[in-house]
Design a protein around this motif. Structure first.
Motif, PDB file in Angstrom:
ATOM      1  N   TRP A 170       0.821  -1.204   0.000  1.00 25.69           N
ATOM      2  CA  TRP A 170       0.000   0.000   0.000  1.00 25.69           C
ATOM      3  C   TRP A 170       0.860   1.263   0.000  1.00 25.69           C
ATOM      4  O   TRP A 170       0.638   2.170  -0.820  1.00 25.69           O
ATOM      5  CB  TRP A 170      -0.927  -0.019   1.218  1.00 25.69           C
ATOM      6  N   VAL A 171       1.851   1.344   0.904  1.00 27.51           N
ATOM      7  CA  VAL A 171       2.543   2.624   1.102  1.00 27.51           C
ATOM      8  C   VAL A 171       3.902   2.705   0.419  1.00 27.51           C
ATOM      9  O   VAL A 171       4.444   3.818   0.285  1.00 27.51           O
ATOM     10  CB  VAL A 171       2.716   2.901   2.613  1.00 27.51           C
ATOM     11  N   CYS A 218       1.037  17.951   2.180  1.00 30.75           N
ATOM     12  CA  CYS A 218       2.232  17.205   1.804  1.00 30.75           C
ATOM     13  C   CYS A 218       2.687  17.640   0.415  1.00 30.75           C
ATOM     14  O   CYS A 218       1.911  17.572  -0.547  1.00 30.75           O
ATOM     15  CB  CYS A 218       1.925  15.703   1.831  1.00 30.75           C
ATOM     16  N   ALA A 244       5.843   4.720  -4.713  1.00 31.18           N
ATOM     17  CA  ALA A 244       5.756   5.857  -3.795  1.00 31.18           C
ATOM     18  C   ALA A 244       7.147   6.398  -3.536  1.00 31.18           C
ATOM     19  O   ALA A 244       8.147   5.677  -3.605  1.00 31.18           O
ATOM     20  CB  ALA A 244       5.098   5.438  -2.476  1.00 31.18           C
ATOM     21  N   ASN A 282       6.511   6.652   4.887  1.00 32.85           N
ATOM     22  CA  ASN A 282       6.140   5.264   4.610  1.00 32.85           C
ATOM     23  C   ASN A 282       7.233   4.283   5.017  1.00 32.85           C
ATOM     24  O   ASN A 282       6.951   3.223   5.574  1.00 32.85           O
ATOM     25  CB  ASN A 282       5.799   5.091   3.130  1.00 32.85           C
ATOM     26  N   SER A 335       1.369  17.799  -4.957  1.00 31.72           N
ATOM     27  CA  SER A 335       0.903  17.251  -3.687  1.00 31.72           C
ATOM     28  C   SER A 335       1.204  15.762  -3.640  1.00 31.72           C
ATOM     29  O   SER A 335       1.308  15.097  -4.674  1.00 31.72           O
ATOM     30  CB  SER A 335      -0.603  17.492  -3.540  1.00 31.72           C
ATOM     31  N   CYS A 336       1.385  15.235  -2.448  1.00 29.63           N
ATOM     32  CA  CYS A 336       1.722  13.827  -2.294  1.00 29.63           C
ATOM     33  C   CYS A 336       0.782  13.172  -1.297  1.00 29.63           C
ATOM     34  O   CYS A 336       0.057  13.838  -0.549  1.00 29.63           O
ATOM     35  CB  CYS A 336       3.176  13.666  -1.849  1.00 29.63           C
ATOM     36  N   ARG A 337       0.800  11.869  -1.294  1.00 28.58           N
ATOM     37  CA  ARG A 337      -0.026  11.101  -0.368  1.00 28.58           C
ATOM     38  C   ARG A 337       0.561  11.179   1.034  1.00 28.58           C
ATOM     39  O   ARG A 337       1.751  11.381   1.206  1.00 28.58           O
ATOM     40  CB  ARG A 337      -0.104   9.647  -0.842  1.00 28.58           C
ATOM     41  N   TRP A 338      -0.266  10.980   2.045  1.00 24.82           N
ATOM     42  CA  TRP A 338       0.161  11.221   3.422  1.00 24.82           C
ATOM     43  C   TRP A 338       1.386  10.393   3.796  1.00 24.82           C
ATOM     44  O   TRP A 338       2.238  10.846   4.551  1.00 24.82           O
ATOM     45  CB  TRP A 338      -0.984  10.948   4.401  1.00 24.82           C
ATOM     46  N   TYR A 339       1.481   9.178   3.265  1.00 21.92           N
ATOM     47  CA  TYR A 339       2.600   8.333   3.653  1.00 21.92           C
ATOM     48  C   TYR A 339       3.891   8.686   2.916  1.00 21.92           C
ATOM     49  O   TYR A 339       4.945   8.122   3.202  1.00 21.92           O
ATOM     50  CB  TYR A 339       2.262   6.847   3.449  1.00 21.92           C
ATOM     51  N   GLU A 340       3.830   9.626   1.975  1.00 19.34           N
ATOM     52  CA  GLU A 340       5.042  10.141   1.336  1.00 19.34           C
ATOM     53  C   GLU A 340       5.545  11.410   2.022  1.00 19.34           C
ATOM     54  O   GLU A 340       6.461  12.067   1.524  1.00 19.34           O
ATOM     55  CB  GLU A 340       4.773  10.436  -0.139  1.00 19.34           C
TER      56      GLU A 340
END
Length: 503
Positions: free
Chosen positions: A20-21, A493, A25, A30, A457-462
């Motif tokens: 997932w993370v 992010c 990525a 992550n 913008s990036c995903r929270w885990y990045e």
């Protein structure tokens, strides 16, 4: 069944979270979260086997998590690679010592083969555990449950698809699932998941089963030691005398500043560069010499004298190392700070601590394997500290402070030689510089982080603290477009996408 259940549940959790993370990525939060989960899974499997996690795994697992914590704190790609590689090596070491803390694969003659051994052992154990699971599921006890589950899946799927036409929430879930399966990255992500599952199950299986790690090849002691006690004394005394003579004759040169003397004929570059190269190399070789004399010399009544000479030699080596540290400090004061010079100083600090550890070991017979492992641990800690600490921003700040006083600044190095970690200092430091230097720094910043640089913008885990700070610094300095500066992503992010340097 408890051990098998723990192994596969932890393996599925590690692989699922990683798929997932981590897949497709950027490195950031992550990796720190996944490493924490992987370390917990390995410790859990070791605890099931031994009633509690073995003490030997805590050091490599703790170092792996500490190193991984630097992933969201640096924007330097090289450090990212070192963090990932170092973390995987430490997980491998923890796996190998989980059931056999005295395994020889972590000893000096065999440590270079650690990655290959860990891969082979993990793959072999994963295959064994897969066959074990298959045998368990096809046993008479579990066969009805497996058959019932296999029959229930198509029935539930058909009914769920029918009900999805009558409920918007179920319809949205159906559409999301279909969209996920139809995505082009589904198959690669599935392969990535299976690879992580293989590694997690293999590593956990090794920590569960005694004898999973093969013994190291025999490393028999030589029939006769290479050096006798007297020969060892002669070697150590000769080197100690040489160091003493060198320190006595060159005391003013070692700790003085001949480059500052008019007419000395010695430049800062010659003074610092030649001094560091010779003195730091000598210090390293001295440590190796003491270890070699301790390992390949015979024991006898002269051991006390040998230890005394070794301690004297360590003291002299410490003086040489201190002098080398001062030389590089003078070089930085004259020509500015760089990452290479800072890494050299970090190496000298680690080497100085190794000298202390070796002095402690000299109270008795030197345990070379233990000393090497501790030295490696110090190296990992140094790497983690450099990752946590934004040393590139500190370097930029020191060079700007120096430029304010001397009106000399290597703007090209500060912009192109440092990563995005230094951007907040560079964008804010121009106001303190003389107009000519400030204009040059601004031109270099626009050259690298100009119109072709984008922020997404990036995903929270990045999430990566240094990337966010660098993005906001560019937004505040006006290097990026107004649309980006006022976009909703500007407060969340952020990730910089910088064009490579043109050749």
């Amino acid at each position: 069944m408890t051990a098998l259940f723990t192994l596969w549940v932890s393996g599925l959790a590690i692989a699922g979270f990683g798929a997932w993370v981590l897949f497709d990525a950027l490195l950031g939060l992550n990796w720190a979260l996944w490493m924490l989960l992987a370390a917990a899974g390995l410790a859990l499997c070791g605890g099931v086997a031994e009633r509690r996690p073995p003490a030997a795994i805590w050091a490599p697992l703790g170092l792996a998590c500490a190193l991984a914590a630097g992933a969201p704190l640096t924007a330097d790609r090289l450090f990212g690679v070192l963090i990932v590689m170092g973390g995987l090596l430490l997980l491998s070491a923890a796996m190998l010592v989980a059931r056999n803390p005295a395994t020889g694969w972590l000893d000096v003659p065999f440590v270079m083969g650690l990655p290959a051994v860990a891969v082979v052992v993990t793959l072999t154990e994963a295959a064994r555990r897969g066959l074990e699971l298959l045998g368990t599921l096809t046993s008479s006890r579990w066969r009805p449950a497996v058959r019932g589950g296999a029959a229930a899946v198509p029935v539930v799927t058909v009914l769920a698809l029918l009900l999805a036409g009558a409920d918007p929430i179920m319809a949205a879930a159906r559409d999301t699932l279909v969209e996920f399966i139809e995505r082009i990255d589904f198959i690669p992500r599935l392969i990535f998941f299976l690879a992580l599952l293989t590694g997690a199950v293999g590593a956990g299986g090794v920590s569960l089963r005694a004898g999973a790690v093969p013994p190291t090849p025999s490393a028999a002691e030589p029939a006769a030691r290479g050096l006798g006690a007297q020969e060892r004394l002669i070697v150590l005394a000769s080197v100690a005398a040489l160091f003493g003579l060198f320190l006595a004759l060159q005391l003013s040169y070692l700790f003085g500043d001949p480059a500052a003397a008019v007419g000395s004929g010695v430049t800062y570059a010659e003074y610092a560069r030649r001094g560091f190269a010779e003195l730091s190399t000598t210090a390293t070789l001295c440590v190796l010499l003491i270890l070699a004399c301790g390992r390949w010399s015979a024991s006898g009544r002269l051991d006390g004298a040998g230890r005394a000479l070794s301690l004297l030699l360590l003291g002299e080596t410490g003086l040489l190392l201190a002098s080398a540290f001062r030389r590089i400090w003078l070089y930085e004061a004259a020509y500015g700070f760089t990452t290479a010079r800072l890494y050299v100083q970090a190496y000298m600090v680690v080497l100085g601590l190794v000298l202390v550890l070796l002095a402690v070991e000299l109270r008795g017979r030197v345990a070379t394997q233990r000393l090497v492992r501790r030295a490696a641990g110090l190296g990992v800690i140094a790497l983690a500290v450099l990752a946590w600490w934004n040393h590139e921003a500190w370097i930029a700040r020191q060079n700007i402070e120096r430029a304010v006083e001397t009106a000399r600044l290597d703007a090209t190095y500060l912009v192109w030689g440092l990563s995005a970690n230094a951007l907040p200092v560079l964008t804010a430091g121009g106001d303190r510089l003389p107009p000519t230097l400030a204009a040059e720094l601004r031109v270099r910043l626009l050259d690298r982080y100009g119109p072709k640089t984008t922020v997404r913008s990036c995903r929270w885990y990045e999430w990566n603290l240094r990337q966010i700070e660098a993005s906001r610094a560019l937004l505040g300095a006006g290097n990026l477009s107004d649309d980006m500066a006022h976009s909703p992503a500007a407060g969340r992010c952020l990730r910089l996408e910088v064009r490579p340097r043109s050749r």
